[in-house]
Structures are given as C-alpha cells and as structure tokens.
Design an enzyme around this catalytic site. Sequence first.
Site, mmCIF file in Angstrom:
data_model
loop_
_atom_site.group_PDB
_atom_site.id
_atom_site.type_symbol
_atom_site.label_atom_id
_atom_site.label_comp_id
_atom_site.label_asym_id
_atom_site.label_seq_id
_atom_site.Cartn_x
_atom_site.Cartn_y
_atom_site.Cartn_z
ATOM 1 N N LYS A 46 -5.864 -2.377 -1.742
ATOM 2 C CA LYS A 46 -6.822 -2.247 -0.626
ATOM 3 C C LYS A 46 -7.471 -3.586 -0.310
ATOM 4 O O LYS A 46 -7.700 -3.919 0.848
ATOM 5 C CB LYS A 46 -7.885 -1.214 -0.979
ATOM 6 C CG LYS A 46 -7.359 0.204 -0.851
ATOM 7 C CD LYS A 46 -8.179 1.020 0.114
ATOM 8 C CE LYS A 46 -7.387 2.205 0.593
ATOM 9 N NZ LYS A 46 -8.174 3.336 1.041
ATOM 10 N N TYR A 64 0.845 -1.195 0.000
ATOM 11 C CA TYR A 64 0.000 0.000 0.000
ATOM 12 C C TYR A 64 0.883 1.250 0.000
ATOM 13 O O TYR A 64 2.022 1.201 -0.451
ATOM 14 C CB TYR A 64 -1.029 -0.079 1.153
ATOM 15 C CG TYR A 64 -2.174 0.799 0.774
ATOM 16 C CD1 TYR A 64 -2.922 0.533 -0.381
ATOM 17 C CD2 TYR A 64 -2.440 1.958 1.479
ATOM 18 C CE1 TYR A 64 -3.893 1.390 -0.809
ATOM 19 C CE2 TYR A 64 -3.425 2.822 1.050
ATOM 20 C CZ TYR A 64 -4.143 2.541 -0.099
ATOM 21 O OH TYR A 64 -5.089 3.408 -0.534
ATOM 22 N N GLU A 123 -13.476 4.272 -4.198
ATOM 23 C CA GLU A 123 -12.085 4.535 -3.852
ATOM 24 C C GLU A 123 -11.441 5.495 -4.843
ATOM 25 O O GLU A 123 -11.477 5.263 -6.053
ATOM 26 C CB GLU A 123 -11.343 3.178 -3.887
ATOM 27 C CG GLU A 123 -9.886 3.246 -3.568
ATOM 28 C CD GLU A 123 -9.625 3.602 -2.131
ATOM 29 O OE1 GLU A 123 -10.471 3.305 -1.271
ATOM 30 O OE2 GLU A 123 -8.581 4.200 -1.863
ATOM 31 N N ASP A 124 -10.849 6.546 -4.331
ATOM 32 C CA ASP A 124 -10.040 7.449 -5.152
ATOM 33 C C ASP A 124 -10.757 8.002 -6.387
ATOM 34 O O ASP A 124 -10.171 8.116 -7.477
ATOM 35 C CB ASP A 124 -8.694 6.793 -5.514
ATOM 36 C CG ASP A 124 -7.727 6.800 -4.316
ATOM 37 O OD1 ASP A 124 -8.118 7.329 -3.251
ATOM 38 O OD2 ASP A 124 -6.604 6.297 -4.437
ATOM 39 N N ASP A 177 -14.227 5.343 1.090
ATOM 40 C CA ASP A 177 -13.146 5.294 2.079
ATOM 41 C C ASP A 177 -12.425 6.629 2.211
ATOM 42 O O ASP A 177 -11.990 6.987 3.305
ATOM 43 C CB ASP A 177 -12.147 4.197 1.714
ATOM 44 C CG ASP A 177 -11.132 4.019 2.819
ATOM 45 O OD1 ASP A 177 -11.559 3.840 3.973
ATOM 46 O OD2 ASP A 177 -9.923 4.105 2.546
ATOM 47 N N ASP A 178 -12.292 7.357 1.113
ATOM 48 C CA ASP A 178 -11.555 8.634 1.181
ATOM 49 C C ASP A 178 -12.303 9.641 2.046
ATOM 50 O O ASP A 178 -11.691 10.484 2.689
ATOM 51 C CB ASP A 178 -11.357 9.204 -0.225
ATOM 52 C CG ASP A 178 -10.747 8.158 -1.124
ATOM 53 O OD1 ASP A 178 -9.630 7.729 -0.836
ATOM 54 O OD2 ASP A 178 -11.420 7.726 -2.079
ATOM 55 N N ASN A 216 -3.500 5.648 9.063
ATOM 56 C CA ASN A 216 -3.697 4.799 7.899
ATOM 57 C C ASN A 216 -5.135 4.288 7.894
ATOM 58 O O ASN A 216 -5.587 3.692 8.872
ATOM 59 C CB ASN A 216 -2.702 3.634 8.033
ATOM 60 C CG ASN A 216 -2.645 2.777 6.804
ATOM 61 O OD1 ASN A 216 -3.633 2.646 6.086
ATOM 62 N ND2 ASN A 216 -1.477 2.188 6.565
ATOM 63 N N ASN A 222 -0.887 11.877 1.116
ATOM 64 C CA ASN A 222 -0.139 10.727 0.599
ATOM 65 C C ASN A 222 0.265 10.970 -0.842
ATOM 66 O O ASN A 222 -0.398 11.739 -1.532
ATOM 67 C CB ASN A 222 -1.041 9.480 0.629
ATOM 68 C CG ASN A 222 -1.335 9.031 2.036
ATOM 69 O OD1 ASN A 222 -0.484 9.076 2.903
ATOM 70 N ND2 ASN A 222 -2.564 8.595 2.258
ATOM 71 N N ARG A 257 -8.339 10.307 -8.852
ATOM 72 C CA ARG A 257 -7.579 10.985 -7.784
ATOM 73 C C ARG A 257 -6.883 9.913 -6.957
ATOM 74 O O ARG A 257 -7.326 9.556 -5.881
ATOM 75 C CB ARG A 257 -8.519 11.838 -6.926
ATOM 76 C CG ARG A 257 -7.808 12.898 -6.117
ATOM 77 C CD ARG A 257 -7.957 12.701 -4.612
ATOM 78 N NE ARG A 257 -7.476 11.407 -4.167
ATOM 79 C CZ ARG A 257 -7.707 10.884 -2.981
ATOM 80 N NH1 ARG A 257 -8.439 11.501 -2.114
ATOM 81 N NH2 ARG A 257 -7.221 9.690 -2.638
HETATM 82 P P1 NAD Z 1 -9.306 16.456 -2.796
HETATM 83 O O1 NAD Z 1 -8.794 16.676 -4.161
HETATM 84 O O2 NAD Z 1 -10.742 16.110 -2.615
HETATM 85 O O3 NAD Z 1 -9.025 17.767 -1.911
HETATM 86 C C1 NAD Z 1 -7.839 18.491 -1.895
HETATM 87 C C2 NAD Z 1 -8.124 19.847 -1.281
HETATM 88 O O4 NAD Z 1 -6.901 20.545 -1.106
HETATM 89 C C3 NAD Z 1 -9.029 20.746 -2.114
HETATM 90 O O5 NAD Z 1 -9.961 21.379 -1.285
HETATM 91 C C4 NAD Z 1 -8.053 21.789 -2.670
HETATM 92 O O6 NAD Z 1 -8.691 23.038 -2.849
HETATM 93 C C5 NAD Z 1 -7.062 21.875 -1.534
HETATM 94 N N1 NAD Z 1 -5.783 22.441 -1.947
HETATM 95 C C6 NAD Z 1 -5.081 22.230 -3.085
HETATM 96 N N2 NAD Z 1 -3.972 22.980 -3.093
HETATM 97 C C7 NAD Z 1 -3.942 23.670 -1.934
HETATM 98 C C8 NAD Z 1 -3.043 24.588 -1.356
HETATM 99 N N3 NAD Z 1 -1.930 24.951 -1.988
HETATM 100 N N4 NAD Z 1 -3.347 25.103 -0.158
HETATM 101 C C9 NAD Z 1 -4.471 24.745 0.475
HETATM 102 N N5 NAD Z 1 -5.357 23.847 -0.011
HETATM 103 C C10 NAD Z 1 -5.094 23.320 -1.204
HETATM 104 O O7 NAD Z 1 -8.403 15.339 -2.166
HETATM 105 P P2 NAD Z 1 -8.669 14.503 -0.828
HETATM 106 O O8 NAD Z 1 -9.355 13.231 -1.152
HETATM 107 O O9 NAD Z 1 -9.298 15.367 0.181
HETATM 108 O O10 NAD Z 1 -7.186 14.115 -0.431
HETATM 109 C C11 NAD Z 1 -6.244 15.104 -0.081
HETATM 110 C C12 NAD Z 1 -4.992 14.446 0.444
HETATM 111 O O11 NAD Z 1 -5.304 13.713 1.608
HETATM 112 C C13 NAD Z 1 -4.343 13.465 -0.529
HETATM 113 O O12 NAD Z 1 -2.962 13.682 -0.582
HETATM 114 C C14 NAD Z 1 -4.614 12.127 0.067
HETATM 115 O O13 NAD Z 1 -3.575 11.235 -0.150
HETATM 116 C C15 NAD Z 1 -4.711 12.451 1.533
HETATM 117 N N6 NAD Z 1 -5.497 11.450 2.236
HETATM 118 C C16 NAD Z 1 -4.928 10.861 3.324
HETATM 119 C C17 NAD Z 1 -5.613 9.879 3.996
HETATM 120 C C18 NAD Z 1 -4.981 9.270 5.208
HETATM 121 O O14 NAD Z 1 -3.924 9.622 5.561
HETATM 122 N N7 NAD Z 1 -5.588 8.358 5.873
HETATM 123 C C19 NAD Z 1 -6.848 9.468 3.549
HETATM 124 C C20 NAD Z 1 -7.419 10.108 2.441
HETATM 125 C C21 NAD Z 1 -6.726 11.099 1.795
#
Ligand code: NAD
Length: 562
Positions: free
Chosen positions: A179, A108, A250-251, A273-274, A463, A419, A161
Amino acid sequence: MNTLPPSADETAENSQPMPQGVALLHNPLYNRGTGFTAAEREAFGLRGLLPPRVLSIEEHAARILENLRKKPTDLEKYVYLIDTEDRNETLFYRILIDNMEEMMPIVYTPTVGQACQQYGHIFRRPRGLFLSADDRGHIAELLANWPNDDIRVIVVTDGERILGLGDQGANGMGIPVGKLSLYTACAGIPPSTTLPIMLDVGTENETFLNDPLYIGLPQRRLRGAEYDAFIEEFMVAVTERFPHVLVQFEDFANIHAFHLLQRYRDRFRVFNDDIQGTAAVTLAGLFAALRLIAVEGGPRRRLGDQRLLFLGAGEAGVGIADLVVSAMVEEGLTADEARGRCWFVDSRGLVVQSRDDLQAHKLPYAHDHPPLADLAAAVEELRPTALIGVSGQPRTFTRAIIERMAHYNERPIIFALSNPTSKSECTAEEAYTFTGGRAIFASGSPFPSFKLYGKTYYPGQGNNAYIFPGVGLGVVVSGARHVTDEMFQAAARTLAEQVTEADMAAGRIYPTLSRIREVSAAIATAVAAIAYRAGLATQPEPADLPAHIQDFMYKPDYRPLV
Ligand code: NAD
C-alpha cells in the site's frame, strides 16, 4: 506543524546524509547503480565499483522490465520487483509509475495476497517495523530505532484479515509494504517519509503456527484488554515519535476495525482504508454508473433513487453503506430514508430487526422485514438496482441471481468486490454474459477485458488505490488534524468526475490506471480544500493549491546529484 520542506523531492533526497562508496550502492534510497554518471562516480567514491557504461533511467528501466517479463509466475515477478525496490527505489518507482496497469496487480492485489501467504518462504530483507506482543512496554524504544524522523504516512496492520484471505499473522506485512508503494507511485508521497508497520499480536492460522519458516510470533493472538492496551501504547508512542504522521489502519478484523476507528479518529490523524477507502471508491463507482446510464440516454437517476443490496455486512459493506447514506442525505433524503435504501445479506440471511445475532455495526441496517434465508430470496423480494459483493465468498453471485438482476434492471449494477480474484462473487465474464452484456460491472481485483457479441467490455476495478493515495496526499499537504467523512465523500465525487466521456463510451466507470497520478492530485486538492475550509489544516494555505500539490509530488528521476 510548520516544518514541511519546500518540495517532496528534497525530502526524498536530503532527509538522510548521503552515503559514499559501497555504502551508497547498498542504500536503496540513493543508489542508482549503473545510472550514476561519471561526475557522480568521481564525487561519491564509486570509480571502479561499477561497470563503465552509464545508463539513463529509461535504459535502466528497460533492462529491469525485460527481465521481469521473462519471469514465469506473478509471484516471481513480485519477488523480482521487491528486490529492485530494495536496491534502487528511484528506479522501482519509475517502473511502477510508467507501467501502472501492468505493475499494480503485482505489487498489490491479487499477487500480494499470494506473497503474504508465502511471506516466510520468500522473505529476503526486512522492510518497515515489526512490533510484537513481546515488545509491550518498549514500543517507544523500538520506534526510536527507525532512522528517519520525518514520517508522514504509516500503514499499520495486525494481519488478522488480509484481503479476503483471513488471518495471515505477521506475514500480512506484505500489505502495508504494497500500500505504501502505491502512496508513492499513485500520489507522489516521498518514499523516505513512509513507514509500514506490523503489529504482531500472534495468529490463529494453524498452518503458520506449524511452519518453522513463519516470520512472526508462533503463538495465539492477544485478545481483549491486553490487545487494546497494546494498540493504545502503539498509538500514543507513534504519534509522539512522528507528530506529523497520518496513520492508515489496514486489514484489521472487523471485531477491532470499527471500534479502533471510533476510538482514535477524533484523537489522531487516522483512517481505516477497508471501511472508508472502500466506501469512497464504491460510491464513486455508483456515481459513475449513474452518469454512464444518463450519457447513454437512459433515465437520469439520483443515488437516492437506488436500492442497494449488499452480500456481506462487514467493514467494507457497512463502510460503503454509511458513506452512501451520507451522500443520499446530501441529496435531500433523511438519514432514515437513506438507510432504508441499503439492505444487507450476511452469512445468516437478510439482516432484519427480528434477528438477535447482529453485531452493533449491522444494527442501523436491520430493517423491519420478515427474515429471508439467502441472497436469491432477497433479490426477488427487494428487486435491487445494485448488487454489491463484499462477503469474501467466491461465486455467490450465481447465474440465477445475475439473471434476475438483469430481469429487473435495464442496466443492473453488479460489483463483485471481494479480493483476491479467487474470492470474487462472480467473474466479469459471468456478469456480462448472464446479463446479455447489460451489466455495469466492477470487481475488487482486476479482470481482463472481455469480448461479447463483438463488443469489448472493460471491467471496472473498484480499487482503493484510486482513493487512499489522493486522500493521504491532501491530508499530508494541508496537515489536516483529522480525516473526515466529508473528505471521503469529496474524494468519491472527484473520482467519479475524473471518468471521461471516452471512458464512458468504452463502458468504464473508473478512469484508466495510467491517469492515476492526475486523479490522485485532483482528489488531494479536494481533500486539502476541505481541511482549509473546515479549519482542520495546520499548514499555511497556498495561493495556488493544485500547483502546490503538483510541486509536492515525488517524481522519480535521475536528477544530477553533482
Ligand atoms: P469482513 O470480515 O469485515 O466482512 C465479511 C462479511 O461477509 C461479514 O459480514 C460476514 O458475515 C459476511 N459473510 C461471510 N460469509 C458469507 C456468506 N456465505 N454469505 C453472505 N455473507 C457472508 O470483511 P470486509 O473487510 O468487509 O471484506 C470483505 C471482502 O471485501 C474481502 O474479500 C475484501 O477483500 C473485499 N474488499 C474489497 C475492497 C475493494 O474492492 N476495493 C475493499 C475492501 C474489502
């Protein structure tokens, strides 16, 4: 839905007829290679097809591990592990389960991210189903090609995504594959009952559009009504073909993720999941951080006393805030009060009412406040107790921002969740160093332990694998018709309770990954209990739910076949 077999192991081993001879050696579900005993070799026509020495599963695993550890890069380790899975699933899962901390970052995040970026180049064997825009009108026929009728968990993506890496098109298939191996390794969902699905609706990724080895349709994405109709056709067909199935979205990009969840959550057994898994694992981290502060002799604070500042207002951020709000409401706050404790900064600054560029999912968190340009200004103005990075933007928690968090808080909570590792808002080392070791830190991808002032710090990994396998197991065992927010809240509380005194003494806010099956079983029990209490279950309620769940869990071993 009352056709559950008595035990998961039977599902895994009996759901397809036992092949013989060479065909058996080429069937990953049953193959044991040099692990077949003399009696099995005799019974299944294998004599002479294998070298004479018979290995136990432990010896077999040791051989694979020896070779794996010699691989010079993580991507090569990934390819080698997937090859092992393609040959012998029992052995693959045994290796995963017995070496969880070492294997999780390979199967993963972060390695799976690299694998997706190069999927077309490292591709060996197909796994799961690829349903493309060209198959519209024929999805039911394609689903009929899958050999197993008893599918319990599907992870489906359209690859738009992938982690924080953006549009990976059909190459995103690495994520559902990874996953689902965690569903089996962490929660004992039998591998034969899982199915990864790629909905290939095209890609906007120019590199892939120009790459002759890209595995997907080299065309732009379907959008609008055409996209919605494709997803609708898929959802109807897949739930007809596999009536017991839990579908994990997912994603998907956030332009689709929120409305797909809204559209389908009351019709089918689905979750995202996201949005929901991330929310639960982060809420668990917050609960555990508050427990940690209290255990250390600090003030006993409730979740409702916290002020949360999110960087990134997408699926992850808004999903976390929604679950945090429901948990605060349970503590006695009104929903308005609870939302008032969650603030967002996105790419255009603080999310406030006067902005006219906000997507619908951000509106509940647009507060009545003058605009602020960036995160640093928001930290100064709001003085948050917790900073949560879900922006996909690396190094946005700067030294100055982290130092201000430490200035305002004795124990600043800093979660850099983006991530893979390359996208993390700050590193573990930065969070600890710039706060004089006072940060309570968690990241999305793993960081190694870190020594500062003679003390070892163990960065938590928020995680999702702590949550979704257990939730899925609880849903599968109870046959819950829907997956509810209450289930995710219960999963978060259960996960936080699984953090032991010893974990907290070491500064950990998540249990060690080596205990993940125990943790998943506890979460599954809590989730299934809700399904029974809420009248959502379609399976008879067992007298001893925890024991029933333990029995259900697939345990990879070379049990005698004759
Ligand atoms: P998303 O595309 O839905 O959201 C991203 C957000 O970030 C948007 O609101 C965007 O406007 C904002 N953004 C972009 N550039 C920016 C900047 N320079 N300053 C401030 N905000 C900014 O994506 P998501 O699904 O919400 O995922 C975001 C991140 O979270 C990814 O990197 C993903 O890997 C991570 N994530 C981590 C976990 C975990 O750790 N368990 C789980 C899910 C997602």
